[in-house]
Design an enzyme around this catalytic site. Structure first.
Site, mmCIF file in Angstrom:
data_model
loop_
_atom_site.group_PDB
_atom_site.id
_atom_site.type_symbol
_atom_site.label_atom_id
_atom_site.label_comp_id
_atom_site.label_asym_id
_atom_site.label_seq_id
_atom_site.Cartn_x
_atom_site.Cartn_y
_atom_site.Cartn_z
ATOM 1 N N TYR A 164 0.836 -1.204 0.000
ATOM 2 C CA TYR A 164 0.000 0.000 0.000
ATOM 3 C C TYR A 164 0.870 1.252 0.000
ATOM 4 O O TYR A 164 0.652 2.181 -0.794
ATOM 5 C CB TYR A 164 -0.914 -0.016 1.227
ATOM 6 C CG TYR A 164 -1.836 1.173 1.334
ATOM 7 C CD1 TYR A 164 -2.890 1.345 0.447
ATOM 8 C CD2 TYR A 164 -1.657 2.126 2.344
ATOM 9 C CE1 TYR A 164 -3.746 2.433 0.549
ATOM 10 C CE2 TYR A 164 -2.508 3.219 2.452
ATOM 11 C CZ TYR A 164 -3.551 3.371 1.548
ATOM 12 O OH TYR A 164 -4.396 4.457 1.650
ATOM 13 N N ALA A 166 3.953 1.642 -1.022
ATOM 14 C CA ALA A 166 4.680 1.780 -2.281
ATOM 15 C C ALA A 166 3.780 2.218 -3.426
ATOM 16 O O ALA A 166 4.148 3.088 -4.228
ATOM 17 C CB ALA A 166 5.355 0.446 -2.627
ATOM 18 N N LYS A 168 0.802 3.775 -3.265
ATOM 19 C CA LYS A 168 0.287 5.131 -3.068
ATOM 20 C C LYS A 168 1.372 6.167 -3.372
ATOM 21 O O LYS A 168 1.092 7.233 -3.940
ATOM 22 C CB LYS A 168 -0.236 5.304 -1.642
ATOM 23 C CG LYS A 168 -1.486 4.512 -1.318
ATOM 24 C CD LYS A 168 -2.672 4.910 -2.182
ATOM 25 C CE LYS A 168 -3.309 6.220 -1.733
ATOM 26 N NZ LYS A 168 -4.546 6.522 -2.503
ATOM 27 N N ILE A 196 -10.055 7.594 8.057
ATOM 28 C CA ILE A 196 -11.511 7.624 7.917
ATOM 29 C C ILE A 196 -12.065 6.253 8.270
ATOM 30 O O ILE A 196 -11.463 5.223 7.916
ATOM 31 C CB ILE A 196 -11.923 7.999 6.472
ATOM 32 C CG1 ILE A 196 -11.222 9.284 6.020
ATOM 33 C CG2 ILE A 196 -13.430 8.167 6.367
ATOM 34 C CD1 ILE A 196 -11.380 9.565 4.547
#
Length: 250
Positions: A164, A166, A168, A196
């Site tokens: 995740y 890497a 993003k 969130i």
């Protein structure tokens, strides 16, 4: 009396991951704000299906599996949804969809899960952005904008979220390149809404037991330190989607 020269009179927004979490909240907030919305997701809840049936000209749902390149909408589909435009119109590609899986330490991940995450978090945003710009490459109107929902994980090391982090980071780097130069004038905004309470957070709490940082995630949830999607969506719309201006009488 005419509207200001930079006034936006019609806004069309393409939203990825539109069926749940922040994506669904943004989809509904934008539609309520007067925007035309084109939702991309694998499936859609009945509420959105009813909304699309009631407002076929302004609400469209497109079944899309971001892990499969052949499933992405084409230039023709995007152009058909947008329809005729004027200089005062704006078209926005809102990249919201992402997957935090696979969760686990490197060396314990399956190739299939890593590949799927790279497709969803990195390849799909690149391909969809390219299609979006290409669809309007020879059309000086409308105004184009890309809003990319980022994450602090792109700039920090979270053990257990390596894929995740890497992907993003890679997608954010791509968006920054688009903001510097592209085949068509386009504004790019990179937005980090923070933590969130979505399925992603629930997945991290449920499947990250024993990983570094997991206890902090659980504690933040316990004390109510994670925002709900509807509240965040309203804040993002207010901050990044200026009010539409009605046609002024001559």
């Amino acid at each position: 009396m005419s509207a200001p020269a930079d006034a936006i009179r019609k806004r069309s927004v393409i939203v990825t991951g539109a069926s749940r979490g922040l994506g669904a909240a943004l989809f509904h907030a934008l539609q309520a704000d007067g925007a035309r919305v084109f939702g991309l997701a694998r499936t859609f809840p009945s509420e959105q299906q009813v909304l699309a049936a009631r407002h076929p000209a302004s609400v469209r749902l497109r079944a899309t599996d971001l892990a499969e390149a052949v499933s992405l909408p084409t230039e023709a589909e995007l152009a058909a949804f947008i329809g005729g435009t004027a200089p005062e119109d704006e078209v926005v590609l809102l990249h919201n969809a992402a997957t935090v899986e696979p969760i686990g330490l490197v060396g314990e991940l399956t190739p299939e899960d890593v590949f799927a995450a790279v497709q969803v978090n990195l390849v799909a945003p690149i391909l969809l952005t390219n299609t979006f710009l290409s669809a309007f490459a020879h059309d000086p109107v409308p105004r184009l904008r890309i809003v990319y929902v980022a994450s602090s994980a792109a700039h920090r090391s979270y053990p257990g979220w390596a894929t995740y982090c890497a992907t993003k980071a890679g997608a954010e780097a791509f968006m920054r390149c688009v903001s510097e130069a592209s085949s068509r004038s386009c504004t790019v905004e990179i937005v980090d809404p923070g933590a969130i309470e979505t399925q992603m957070q629930r997945t991290l709490r449920e499947r990250g037991t024993g990983l570094p940082g997991h206890a902090r995630l659980v504690e933040r949830h316990r004390v109510g330190d994670i925002a709900d999607p509807a509240t965040v969506a309203k804040q993002l719309v207010a901050r990044h989607f200026p009010p539409l201006v009605a046609m002024a009488a001559s």
